[in-house]
Design an enzyme around this catalytic site. Structure first.
Site, short mmCIF file in Angstrom:
data_model
loop_
_atom_site.label_atom_id
_atom_site.label_comp_id
_atom_site.label_asym_id
_atom_site.label_seq_id
_atom_site.Cartn_x
_atom_site.Cartn_y
_atom_site.Cartn_z
N ASP A 1 -10.08 3.77 15.40
CA ASP A 1 -10.35 2.37 15.08
C ASP A 1 -10.66 2.23 13.60
O ASP A 1 -10.86 3.22 12.89
CB ASP A 1 -11.49 1.82 15.95
CG ASP A 1 -12.78 2.61 15.82
OD1 ASP A 1 -13.34 2.65 14.72
OD2 ASP A 1 -13.23 3.19 16.84
N GLU B 1 12.98 30.18 14.67
CA GLU B 1 11.99 29.10 14.69
C GLU B 1 11.11 29.15 13.44
O GLU B 1 10.77 28.09 12.88
CB GLU B 1 11.12 29.22 15.95
CG GLU B 1 11.86 28.85 17.23
CD GLU B 1 11.04 29.17 18.47
OE1 GLU B 1 11.15 28.40 19.45
OE2 GLU B 1 10.32 30.19 18.48
#
Length: 631
Positions: A532, A612
């Site tokens: 928030d 990877e």
């Protein structure tokens, strides 16, 4: 000048670059009414303000002309800050109870100030001016019968097309007043043939901030939280959209709350098709005893209007929060690409395991290792030791200082995880101070994740934890802190607890960022449970969700992006099958999704193939090339 008072019309005119907001004082009793909010109106000294929009020349007229139908006026007039219990049957902005038990309150205009500054809100996060001063209107209102005064505070941010709202109450009576409800903002829009939709965000753990749009119907539609935090389930935001609004066209009225606790955001379509939007602290379980002469500050609402659809609203909020809410060294600075050991090791780690991760991460181009949960007390699982913030040197196989130095020797920064608001009953702290946990005497404590919440409304509790945390941080150069909160509040023993608790958290965070200004603080609450604007004032980035599945994350990050800039969204590439969903997605997809955030990794490099590892090196090169553009 962004704010004007037009004396002949008793009208206040607030302008931003593309919007105007007008309110007026009406009748002998000095009611404050909302006149207009929308696309910018051209002000000239010879043109009267459009106070005709208040329609006070029509039935039921103002009370001085038709007091026999006073209730009809009160129940239809677009009140700027509506009272309670006196004839306006729509949602009120304030309710109180006097020492005698009376509940009626109506605040009327007394005077005003227009200042070239933005007053701070005591103890609360709030937006701040930039290089140029802001204009602020302070309306002084009062109910002299019960002895309550209120300052309505409006600040204009012209370039961002934002107006912030807040309220400060003051008891001017000779006895206590009990505040049972205080909204920070109210917006009354006159009834038209225009149809509106309401936009909110809902969710749950691992599924935060999902967009939900629906038609605004008669009655009240709301979202809110009574969990002691802004929550995974709802978000402190509400918007009204013209029914035909799209990403790039149509009207949008947005309200966003700069607060991290209980909230209520509501839209009400009345019998006359007028709309009332309100936002503030949730009144459930809220009672604030306001003693004589004392003041109470309500948190800030950031309000914006866009005539360019949802994208316009989003741009306003992004510009506002990047420039006027996020603080500190990292506001406009590149963030280190991190790797967190949690999904690689969980609680099973020591110095050597962490150093192997740091060594391999460094070879990939990753810039920081974060040591997550399990480094303190005797914490080998999640059943003990919260509250005991001392290093488990036996587990680490050495001191924290040695670990930090050895990580830094790999050319990698060092970060650490904390959860300072929580306590386990199996901890030295709880055994010494069981009363420091939030509990109701005589009732079984409400556990979640087998932990209780420390009462951060009490200064002695905050001070103890702060001193413990600082003793840890002072053991070496800590570059990053992940602040977690893994449960919601229960056992609410008093009506002031939830608000005082949040203020206590803010006090702790302010002290922390002041003492350690070079630390990058990342907020977290079981992932995105406290993502928030209040948290953003202290932590320039927040962990978006514990769900790192790339497909789920696209929707979570999309909802988050309505208000929050990309630079604030914690996003990582994690291992597959994903630990939350079991889904397998390509490393390419996981990388692209995480690049739309602060970017990092949540895996064990030792388990990666050579192909990877090379792909991760390329991801990091790509992100570094475009990082400042993305953020």
């Amino acid at each position: 000048m962004a704010i004007r008072y037009i004396e002949q019309d008793r009208t206040f005119w607030l302008d931003t670059e593309h919007t105007s907001y007008l309110l007026a004082i009406v009748d002998q009793e000095n009611f404050v009414g909302h006149v207009y909010y929308g696309q910018k109106l051209q002000y000239t000294e010879n043109t009267p303000a459009p106070v005709y929009l208040l329609r006070t020349g029509e039935a039921p007229f103002v009370p001085s002309q038709n007091n026999r139908e006073r209730v009809s006026f009160l129940d239809s007039f677009p009140m700027e800050y509506p009272g309670n219990g006196l004839g306006d049957y729509r949602e009120s902005a304030i309710s109180v109870r006097t020492a005698q038990g009376h509940v009626g309150v109506q605040l009327q205009y007394v005077s005003h100030e227009i200042v070239k500054e933005k007053p701070a809100l005591p103890g609360l996060p709030s937006t701040f001016p930039g290089d140029e001063d802001c204009d602020t209107l302070i309306l002084h209102l009062a109910d002299p019968v019960i002895g309550l005064a209120a300052d309505l505070i409006y600040t204009t941010f012209e370039e961002e097309d934002v107006i912030t709202r807040s309220v400060i109450l003051k008891n001017t009576a000779g006895q206590p007043i009990y505040v049972t409800k205080v909204m920070s903002a109210c917006l009354d829009l006159d009834g038209t043939d225009e149809k509106y939709d309401i936009l909110t965000l809902h969710g749950s753990w691992g599924r935060e901030r999902q967009m939900e749009r629906r038609s605004l119907m008669h009655g009240k539609q709301s979202v809110g939280s009574v969990r002691g935090e802004s929550s995974h389930q709802e978000h402190p935001f509400i918007a009204l959209l013209s029914a035909d609004a799209t990403q790039d066209a149509g009207e949008v009225y947005g309200m966003h709350f700069v607060y991290s606790g209980n909230f209520l955001a509501q839209a009400e379509l009345s019998q006359f098709d007028s709309i009332r939007m309100t936002m503030g602290i949730h009144p459930e379980n809220f009672v604030w005893k306001l003693e004589q002469g004392e003041s109470f500050a309500a948190p800030e609402v950031v309000m914006t209007y866009s005539s360019e659809g949802l994208s316009g609203m989003t741009h306003h909020y992004h510009d506002m929060y990047r420039g006027h809410l996020i603080r500190g060294e990292y506001r406009d600075k590149k963030r280190p690409i991190l790797i967190n050991n949690w999904e690689a090791t969980y609680f099973d780690f020591n110095t050597e395991k962490l150093l192997k991760i740091a060594e391999q991460a460094s070879k990939l181009g990753i810039e920081m290792l974060v040591m997550d949960d399990g480094w303190f007390g005797k914490r080998d699982d999640d059943n003990s030791s919260l509250g005991d913030w001392f290093v488990n040197e036996k587990k680490l196989g050495g001191t924290l200082s040695e670990l930090i130095d050895r990580v830094h020797a790999q050319g990698v920064k060092f970060g650490i995880w904390i959860e300072p608001e929580m306590v386990n009953e199996d901890s030295n702290l709880y055994r010494e101070h069981p009363d420091w946990a939030i509990q109701i005497p005589g009732k079984l404590p409400v556990r979640s994740r087998n932990q209780l919440i420390l009462d951060f409304s009490r200064k002695e509790v905050r001070d103890n934890i702060f001193d413990q945390i600082c003793a840890v941080f002072d053991q070496g150069k800590i570059d990053y802190v992940k602040w977690d909160m893994n449960r919601s509040m229960a056992d609410v023993y008093a009506g002031n607890l939830a608000y005082d608790y949040v203020l206590g958290v803010y006090d702790f965070m302010e002290r922390l960022v002041t003492r350690y200004p070079d630390i990058l603080l990342e907020g977290c609450s079981g992932g995105g449970g406290r993502f928030d604007a209040g948290m953003l004032y202290y932590s320039p980035q927040i962990w978006c969700s514990d769900n790192t599945d790339a497909i789920n994350r696209t929707r979570i990050q999309y909802g988050t992006s309505f208000f929050y800039p990309v630079s604030s969204m914690g996003a990582h590439v994690s291992a597959v099958p994903n630990h939350q969903t079991g889904r397998v997605t390509s490393l390419k997809t996981r990388g692209i999704t995480a690049m739309a955030g602060t970017f990092g990794y949540e895996l064990n490099p030792a388990l990666l193939s050579d192909e990877e590892k090379e792909e991760i090196r390329e991801q990091i090169k790509t992100f570094k090339k475009y990082e400042m553009l993305i953020n």
